[in-house]
Design a protein around this motif. Sequence first.
Motif, PDB file in Angstrom:
ATOM      1  N   LEU A   1      -3.923   1.089  -2.296  1.00 21.68           N
ATOM      2  CA  LEU A   1      -3.102  -0.112  -2.379  1.00 21.68           C
ATOM      3  C   LEU A   1      -1.592   0.146  -2.335  1.00 21.68           C
ATOM      4  O   LEU A   1      -0.887  -0.554  -1.599  1.00 21.68           O
ATOM      5  CB  LEU A   1      -3.473  -0.916  -3.628  1.00 21.68           C
ATOM      6  CG  LEU A   1      -2.851  -2.297  -3.727  1.00 21.68           C
ATOM      7  CD1 LEU A   1      -3.345  -3.183  -2.593  1.00 21.68           C
ATOM      8  CD2 LEU A   1      -3.186  -2.926  -5.063  1.00 21.68           C
ATOM      9  N   PRO A   2      -1.023   1.124  -3.044  1.00 25.87           N
ATOM     10  CA  PRO A   2       0.443   1.300  -2.960  1.00 25.87           C
ATOM     11  C   PRO A   2       0.929   1.619  -1.549  1.00 25.87           C
ATOM     12  O   PRO A   2       1.951   1.071  -1.103  1.00 25.87           O
ATOM     13  CB  PRO A   2       0.720   2.462  -3.909  1.00 25.87           C
ATOM     14  CG  PRO A   2      -0.419   2.488  -4.845  1.00 25.87           C
ATOM     15  CD  PRO A   2      -1.590   1.990  -4.072  1.00 25.87           C
ATOM     16  N   MET A   3       0.201   2.446  -0.837  1.00 21.94           N
ATOM     17  CA  MET A   3       0.622   2.776   0.530  1.00 21.94           C
ATOM     18  C   MET A   3       0.464   1.564   1.447  1.00 21.94           C
ATOM     19  O   MET A   3       1.313   1.321   2.315  1.00 21.94           O
ATOM     20  CB  MET A   3      -0.203   3.966   1.042  1.00 21.94           C
ATOM     21  CG  MET A   3       0.403   4.604   2.221  1.00 21.94           C
ATOM     22  SD  MET A   3       2.038   5.187   1.768  1.00 21.94           S
ATOM     23  CE  MET A   3       2.436   6.161   3.125  1.00 21.94           C
ATOM     24  N   GLN A   4      -0.607   0.797   1.261  1.00 20.29           N
ATOM     25  CA  GLN A   4      -0.793  -0.395   2.076  1.00 20.29           C
ATOM     26  C   GLN A   4       0.289  -1.438   1.794  1.00 20.29           C
ATOM     27  O   GLN A   4       0.746  -2.118   2.713  1.00 20.29           O
ATOM     28  CB  GLN A   4      -2.181  -0.988   1.838  1.00 20.29           C
ATOM     29  CG  GLN A   4      -3.290  -0.179   2.451  1.00 20.29           C
ATOM     30  CD  GLN A   4      -4.655  -0.770   2.202  1.00 20.29           C
ATOM     31  OE1 GLN A   4      -4.841  -1.597   1.323  1.00 20.29           O
ATOM     32  NE2 GLN A   4      -5.629  -0.328   2.975  1.00 20.29           N
TER      33      GLN A   4
ATOM     34  N   LEU B   1      -4.048  -9.228   0.788  1.00 20.93           N
ATOM     35  CA  LEU B   1      -4.626  -7.895   0.642  1.00 20.93           C
ATOM     36  C   LEU B   1      -5.421  -7.781  -0.661  1.00 20.93           C
ATOM     37  O   LEU B   1      -6.571  -7.342  -0.658  1.00 20.93           O
ATOM     38  CB  LEU B   1      -3.497  -6.867   0.671  1.00 20.93           C
ATOM     39  CG  LEU B   1      -3.783  -5.464   1.121  1.00 20.93           C
ATOM     40  CD1 LEU B   1      -4.228  -5.456   2.561  1.00 20.93           C
ATOM     41  CD2 LEU B   1      -2.542  -4.618   0.958  1.00 20.93           C
ATOM     42  N   VAL B   2      -4.828  -8.200  -1.749  1.00 23.93           N
ATOM     43  CA  VAL B   2      -5.483  -8.096  -3.055  1.00 23.93           C
ATOM     44  C   VAL B   2      -6.677  -9.050  -3.146  1.00 23.93           C
ATOM     45  O   VAL B   2      -7.763  -8.668  -3.601  1.00 23.93           O
ATOM     46  CB  VAL B   2      -4.463  -8.362  -4.181  1.00 23.93           C
ATOM     47  CG1 VAL B   2      -5.146  -8.500  -5.523  1.00 23.93           C
ATOM     48  CG2 VAL B   2      -3.432  -7.251  -4.220  1.00 23.93           C
TER      49      VAL B   2
ATOM     50  N   ASP C   1      -8.668  -6.025   3.306  1.00 26.07           N
ATOM     51  CA  ASP C   1      -8.695  -6.270   4.747  1.00 26.07           C
ATOM     52  C   ASP C   1      -7.275  -6.148   5.295  1.00 26.07           C
ATOM     53  O   ASP C   1      -6.579  -7.134   5.505  1.00 26.07           O
ATOM     54  CB  ASP C   1      -9.270  -7.657   5.000  1.00 26.07           C
ATOM     55  CG  ASP C   1      -9.807  -7.807   6.396  1.00 26.07           C
ATOM     56  OD1 ASP C   1      -9.618  -6.883   7.207  1.00 26.07           O
ATOM     57  OD2 ASP C   1     -10.410  -8.853   6.677  1.00 26.07           O
ATOM     58  N   PHE C   2      -6.856  -4.913   5.536  1.00 23.06           N
ATOM     59  CA  PHE C   2      -5.474  -4.622   5.920  1.00 23.06           C
ATOM     60  C   PHE C   2      -5.135  -5.177   7.305  1.00 23.06           C
ATOM     61  O   PHE C   2      -4.039  -5.691   7.520  1.00 23.06           O
ATOM     62  CB  PHE C   2      -5.243  -3.113   5.869  1.00 23.06           C
ATOM     63  CG  PHE C   2      -3.845  -2.700   6.169  1.00 23.06           C
ATOM     64  CD1 PHE C   2      -2.824  -2.970   5.288  1.00 23.06           C
ATOM     65  CD2 PHE C   2      -3.542  -2.045   7.348  1.00 23.06           C
ATOM     66  CE1 PHE C   2      -1.519  -2.598   5.565  1.00 23.06           C
ATOM     67  CE2 PHE C   2      -2.250  -1.673   7.641  1.00 23.06           C
ATOM     68  CZ  PHE C   2      -1.234  -1.949   6.737  1.00 23.06           C
ATOM     69  N   SER C   3      -6.063  -5.087   8.242  1.00 27.15           N
ATOM     70  CA  SER C   3      -5.757  -5.532   9.604  1.00 27.15           C
ATOM     71  C   SER C   3      -5.518  -7.040   9.667  1.00 27.15           C
ATOM     72  O   SER C   3      -4.610  -7.497  10.366  1.00 27.15           O
ATOM     73  CB  SER C   3      -6.885  -5.129  10.556  1.00 27.15           C
ATOM     74  OG  SER C   3      -8.112  -5.690  10.121  1.00 27.15           O
TER      75      SER C   3
END
Length: 185
Positions: free
Chosen positions: A149-152, A102-103, A53-55
């Motif tokens: 995940l790495p870019m986020q 995030l994780v 859930d990036f936002s």
Amino acid sequence: RLSRFGGALRYQWLRRRRLTVFLLAVMAAVQIVDLGLAFLGVLETPVTPVRSDFSVALLLIFCCSFPVAKSETTFLLHFGTPRTSVWLSNLLSLFLTGAVYLVLSALLNAVFAVPGVLLAQAGKNVTMAVPAPLGEYLLGGLLSTLKELPMQLLWILEYAAIFYFVACCLRRWKIPTILVLVGVP
């Protein structure tokens, strides 16, 4: 120079973990209610995708950056305390808060995807975008999440620095910062 780094980072993490756990508990409660209503036949619900859930992670960092830049930094800075270690620990704590959320949100979505897929296969009011077996659905979602995940995490680090910088500017120069924030875009 980094004499207070560990203690300041620990202090910030202890302040942030309650909020992170609270947001994850709210997320879990919403999904439990959603799946419960679908099981009872009251509501038709889609299966939650297995992604982070990036936002909400960005919103969490944004909301945490203001107290970190104001009251919590003032508490940590005493006469003779190296400012660099406190500022680095503040920035790192914001990044770690976003990364942990995030994780854990990805893992929580994976956990709640299991009963969702099982309810969809049982013919309850649960829909899947692409009907797939449980293992294939979870594996595909987790692989796509691991690929993103790495870019986020890089974006989380970027935005943590930006939000912390804006919060520090607002703490010192309210009116000029607001004028720049409103006038530049």
